[in-house]
Design a protein around this motif. Structure first.
Motif, PDB file in Angstrom:
ATOM      1  N   MET A  86       0.831  -1.202   0.000  1.00  0.00           N
ATOM      2  CA  MET A  86       0.000   0.000   0.000  1.00  0.00           C
ATOM      3  C   MET A  86       0.863   1.249   0.000  1.00  0.00           C
ATOM      4  SD  MET A  86      -2.810  -1.218   2.855  1.00  0.00           S
ATOM      5  CE  MET A  86      -1.610  -2.347   3.596  1.00  0.00           C
ATOM      6  N   LEU A  87       0.318   2.321  -0.544  1.00  0.00           N
ATOM      7  CA  LEU A  87       0.865   3.658  -0.375  1.00  0.00           C
ATOM      8  C   LEU A  87       0.042   4.319   0.726  1.00  0.00           C
ATOM      9  CD1 LEU A  87       1.014   4.832  -4.119  1.00  0.00           C
ATOM     10  CD2 LEU A  87       2.896   3.871  -2.783  1.00  0.00           C
ATOM     11  N   THR A  88       0.700   4.894   1.730  1.00  0.00           N
ATOM     12  CA  THR A  88      -0.032   5.527   2.813  1.00  0.00           C
ATOM     13  C   THR A  88       0.377   6.984   2.971  1.00  0.00           C
ATOM     14  OG1 THR A  88       1.576   4.471   4.318  1.00  0.00           O
ATOM     15  CG2 THR A  88      -0.605   3.494   4.181  1.00  0.00           C
ATOM     16  N   THR A  89      -0.543   7.779   3.498  1.00  0.00           N
ATOM     17  CA  THR A  89      -0.289   9.186   3.775  1.00  0.00           C
ATOM     18  C   THR A  89       0.500   9.301   5.078  1.00  0.00           C
ATOM     19  OG1 THR A  89      -2.281   9.490   5.112  1.00  0.00           O
ATOM     20  CG2 THR A  89      -2.518   9.713   2.713  1.00  0.00           C
ATOM     21  N   PRO A  90       1.020  10.488   5.384  1.00  0.00           N
ATOM     22  CA  PRO A  90       1.707  10.652   6.678  1.00  0.00           C
ATOM     23  C   PRO A  90       0.828  10.302   7.872  1.00  0.00           C
ATOM     24  CG  PRO A  90       2.252  12.474   5.221  1.00  0.00           C
ATOM     25  CD  PRO A  90       1.183  11.670   4.523  1.00  0.00           C
ATOM     26  N   ASP A  91      -0.509  10.430   7.728  1.00  0.00           N
ATOM     27  CA  ASP A  91      -1.430  10.085   8.810  1.00  0.00           C
ATOM     28  C   ASP A  91      -1.804   8.601   8.820  1.00  0.00           C
ATOM     29  OD1 ASP A  91      -1.519  12.718   9.685  1.00  0.00           O
ATOM     30  OD2 ASP A  91      -3.173  13.223   8.340  1.00  0.00           O
ATOM     31  N   GLY A  92      -1.242   7.824   7.891  1.00  0.00           N
ATOM     32  CA  GLY A  92      -1.517   6.390   7.855  1.00  0.00           C
ATOM     33  C   GLY A  92      -2.701   6.004   7.007  1.00  0.00           C
ATOM     34  N   GLY A  93      -3.356   6.954   6.337  1.00  0.00           N
ATOM     35  CA  GLY A  93      -4.469   6.638   5.461  1.00  0.00           C
ATOM     36  C   GLY A  93      -4.000   5.934   4.202  1.00  0.00           C
ATOM     37  N   ILE A  94      -4.864   5.114   3.630  1.00  0.00           N
ATOM     38  CA  ILE A  94      -4.487   4.319   2.460  1.00  0.00           C
ATOM     39  C   ILE A  94      -4.703   5.148   1.193  1.00  0.00           C
ATOM     40  CG2 ILE A  94      -4.856   2.185   1.173  1.00  0.00           C
ATOM     41  CD1 ILE A  94      -5.965   0.963   3.787  1.00  0.00           C
ATOM     42  N   MET A  95      -3.618   5.607   0.609  1.00  0.00           N
ATOM     43  CA  MET A  95      -3.669   6.365  -0.631  1.00  0.00           C
ATOM     44  C   MET A  95      -4.020   5.460  -1.804  1.00  0.00           C
ATOM     45  SD  MET A  95      -0.629   8.717  -2.252  1.00  0.00           S
ATOM     46  CE  MET A  95      -0.604   9.683  -0.748  1.00  0.00           C
ATOM     47  N   ASP A  96      -3.538   4.217  -1.757  1.00  0.00           N
ATOM     48  CA  ASP A  96      -3.867   3.208  -2.755  1.00  0.00           C
ATOM     49  C   ASP A  96      -3.293   1.884  -2.300  1.00  0.00           C
ATOM     50  OD1 ASP A  96      -5.016   2.225  -5.041  1.00  0.00           O
ATOM     51  OD2 ASP A  96      -3.566   3.057  -6.446  1.00  0.00           O
ATOM     52  N   ARG A 274       1.368   3.293  15.960  1.00  0.00           N
ATOM     53  CA  ARG A 274       0.572   3.688  17.120  1.00  0.00           C
ATOM     54  C   ARG A 274      -0.711   2.863  17.175  1.00  0.00           C
ATOM     55  NH1 ARG A 274       1.372   8.706  16.402  1.00  0.00           N
ATOM     56  NH2 ARG A 274      -0.492   9.140  15.156  1.00  0.00           N
ATOM     57  N   GLN A 275      -1.358   2.664  16.033  1.00  0.00           N
ATOM     58  CA  GLN A 275      -2.579   1.850  16.003  1.00  0.00           C
ATOM     59  C   GLN A 275      -2.299   0.389  16.299  1.00  0.00           C
ATOM     60  OE1 GLN A 275      -4.839   2.335  12.385  1.00  0.00           O
ATOM     61  NE2 GLN A 275      -6.144   3.863  13.358  1.00  0.00           N
ATOM     62  N   THR A 281     -10.394   1.631  17.110  1.00  0.00           N
ATOM     63  CA  THR A 281     -11.759   1.758  17.638  1.00  0.00           C
ATOM     64  C   THR A 281     -12.793   1.192  16.676  1.00  0.00           C
ATOM     65  OG1 THR A 281     -11.969   3.984  16.704  1.00  0.00           O
ATOM     66  CG2 THR A 281     -11.152   3.796  18.973  1.00  0.00           C
ATOM     67  N   ARG A 282     -12.370   0.916  15.438  1.00  0.00           N
ATOM     68  CA  ARG A 282     -13.273   0.331  14.448  1.00  0.00           C
ATOM     69  C   ARG A 282     -12.476  -0.606  13.557  1.00  0.00           C
ATOM     70  NH1 ARG A 282     -14.123   4.679   9.497  1.00  0.00           N
ATOM     71  NH2 ARG A 282     -11.902   5.151   9.225  1.00  0.00           N
ATOM     72  N   LYS A 283     -13.164  -1.480  12.871  1.00  0.00           N
ATOM     73  CA  LYS A 283     -12.490  -2.372  11.935  1.00  0.00           C
ATOM     74  C   LYS A 283     -13.456  -2.784  10.835  1.00  0.00           C
ATOM     75  CE  LYS A 283     -11.802  -6.704  12.759  1.00  0.00           C
ATOM     76  NZ  LYS A 283     -11.379  -8.023  13.305  1.00  0.00           N
ATOM     77  N   LEU A 284     -12.896  -3.196   9.712  1.00  0.00           N
ATOM     78  CA  LEU A 284     -13.716  -3.690   8.609  1.00  0.00           C
ATOM     79  C   LEU A 284     -14.149  -5.114   8.926  1.00  0.00           C
ATOM     80  CD1 LEU A 284     -14.712  -2.808   5.747  1.00  0.00           C
ATOM     81  CD2 LEU A 284     -12.776  -4.114   4.836  1.00  0.00           C
ATOM     82  N   ALA A 285     -15.440  -5.321   8.923  1.00  0.00           N
ATOM     83  CA  ALA A 285     -15.992  -6.635   9.281  1.00  0.00           C
ATOM     84  C   ALA A 285     -16.888  -7.134   8.162  1.00  0.00           C
ATOM     85  CB  ALA A 285     -16.795  -6.535  10.586  1.00  0.00           C
ATOM     86  N   GLY A 286     -16.992  -8.454   8.065  1.00  0.00           N
ATOM     87  CA  GLY A 286     -17.894  -9.063   7.105  1.00  0.00           C
ATOM     88  C   GLY A 286     -19.234  -9.368   7.755  1.00  0.00           C
ATOM     89  N   PHE A 287     -20.300  -9.341   6.960  1.00  0.00           N
ATOM     90  CA  PHE A 287     -21.615  -9.691   7.488  1.00  0.00           C
ATOM     91  C   PHE A 287     -22.395 -10.463   6.436  1.00  0.00           C
ATOM     92  CE2 PHE A 287     -22.243  -5.509   5.498  1.00  0.00           C
ATOM     93  CZ  PHE A 287     -23.363  -5.743   4.706  1.00  0.00           C
ATOM     94  N   VAL A 288     -23.348 -11.246   6.906  1.00  0.00           N
ATOM     95  CA  VAL A 288     -24.289 -11.929   6.032  1.00  0.00           C
ATOM     96  C   VAL A 288     -25.698 -11.507   6.447  1.00  0.00           C
ATOM     97  CG1 VAL A 288     -24.288 -13.982   7.511  1.00  0.00           C
ATOM     98  CG2 VAL A 288     -25.113 -14.160   5.157  1.00  0.00           C
ATOM     99  N   VAL A 289     -26.520 -11.177   5.470  1.00  0.00           N
ATOM    100  CA  VAL A 289     -27.887 -10.732   5.730  1.00  0.00           C
ATOM    101  C   VAL A 289     -28.783 -11.949   5.894  1.00  0.00           C
ATOM    102  CG1 VAL A 289     -29.824  -9.345   4.884  1.00  0.00           C
ATOM    103  CG2 VAL A 289     -27.472  -8.663   4.347  1.00  0.00           C
TER     104      VAL A 289
END
Length: 366
Positions: A86-96, A274-275, A281-289
């Motif tokens: 991944m490419l990340t920003t200085p704040d750790g965000g995913i640029m791509d 740091r994270q 405090t949040r995460k990507l989760a999978g769900f089934v309806v």
């Protein structure tokens, strides 16, 4: 004006329904998304993914530059090996997110998302000033075909003398495919085995048609972006712009495995470390309806009437025959088995958090 790949006329002749995708006029489907999805799961499908961007980084400082701008450890790569990063920003965000192909010690090929090609190129070029490396956007020089499915190797083997079983997962080789000089890799974005074929645009129609003719008796059909999306969702593969962007971090997106803090400093390292240390405090989760109504992108997710997130990617899953999706939810609601509700056109419908991936070759969730 929308960009077109070298196969645009071929797609229209095959009856492909063309749509705007990231500024490109691309086939969203040929027959039907479900038929194309099932062909990839059970036989094989052929995709034109030439809208993806290619960026070449060359020179004595190429590796050092990549170590600075990407999250994974490119120093671990051997010649012809491929790495997810991944490419990340200085704040750790995913640029791509991207694939890094090591051609040799001083030559790397990056495959990036179509919507981010210009941004990624400018960013990497901007960071290259203190490194002895050249950065070039070479996207126009490539056509990229993806042959995916359990019969992909058998089909491609019929048009090359190279022993494809000698290309392991996440490796590539320079290969002659039906007389066309190509680079063939084994990565994929469908959850199935398969190959990517990089070639010059002049060879695009020949290889596309040759593969479809060769694989016809084995069930190979052309596939569009709609099937590619449902296939990657069943396999829980993230899509930039839906499941991650500059407001989400690798740790939150469940991609911390592609971050190697031990390699040394890189852009975004401090925030990600740091994270990793203190948690998220949040995460990507999978769900089934647990309802017949599919969860579409953007639908609210609630618990006891309070919204806790929204659907980032949601769709019916043709092979699994369930309605599935992924969403960022507070960590307290991210455990498998947690009941939630998806608000479908104003009506809350029951769903539950499940482990990902939803589908893996030889296994799927109950």
């Amino acid at each position: 004006m929308l960009k077109r790949t070298a196969l645009f006329e071929t797609h229209t002749m095959l009856g492909g329904r063309m749509v705007d995708f990231a500024g490109w006029e691309m086939p969203v489907q040929y027959s039907s998304p479900v038929q194309e999805h099932m062909a990839v799961r059970e036989a094989a499908g052929l995709f034109d993914v030439s809208h993806m961007g290619e960026i070449e980084v060359q020179g004595p400082g190429a590796l050092d530059l990549l170590q600075r701008v990407t999250t994974n450890d490119a120093s671990r790569l051997q010649d012809n090996q491929v790495q997810y990063s991944m490419l990340t920003t200085p704040d750790g965000g995913i640029m791509d997110d991207l694939l890094v192909y090591r051609i040799n010690y001083e030559y790397y090929l990056l495959v990036v998302n179509a919507a981010n090609t210009d941004k990624d190129f400018k960013w990497i070029k901007q960071q290259s000033g203190s490194f002895n490396a050249e950065v070039h956007d070479t996207s126009a020089g490539y056509v990229l075909l993806a042959l995916q499915g359990p019969r992909a190797e058998r089909i491609l083997q019929d048009v090359t003398d190279h022993m494809l079983d000698r290309i392991p997962y996440y490796w590539s080789q320079r290969v002659s495919v039906d007389g066309c000089d190509s680079r063939v890799s084994r990565t994929g974005y469908t959850g199935e085995d398969g190959f990517e074929i990089f070639c010059a645009p002049i060879h695009a129609r020949h290889l596309w048609n040759r593969l479809l003719i060769t694989g016809n008796s084995l069930g190979l059909i052309p596939c569009g972006l709609a099937a590619r999306n449902t296939l990657r969702l069943e396999a829980s593969l993230r899509l930039w712009g839906n499941d991650m962007d500059e407001t989400t971090t690798p740790v939150e997106a469940g991609l911390g495995w592609a971050v190697k803090l031990a390699k040394g400093d890189f852009i975004g390292r401090e925030a990600i470390e740091r994270q990793k240390t203190s948690g998220v405090t949040r995460k990507l989760a999978g769900f089934v309806v647990e309802d017949r109504a599919p969860a579409r992108d953007g639908y609210p997710i609630t618990v006891d009437g309070q919204q806790i997130g929204h659907v980032n990617s949601g769709s019916p899953a043709p092979y699994l025959k369930k309605n599935i999706g992924m969403a960022y939810v507070p960590i307290d609601f991210a455990a498998p088995g947690t009941p939630v509700q998806i608000v479908v056109r104003g009506r809350p419908v029951p769903a539950r958090i499940v482990e990902m991936p939803f589908y893996k070759r030889g296994r799927r969730f109950d």
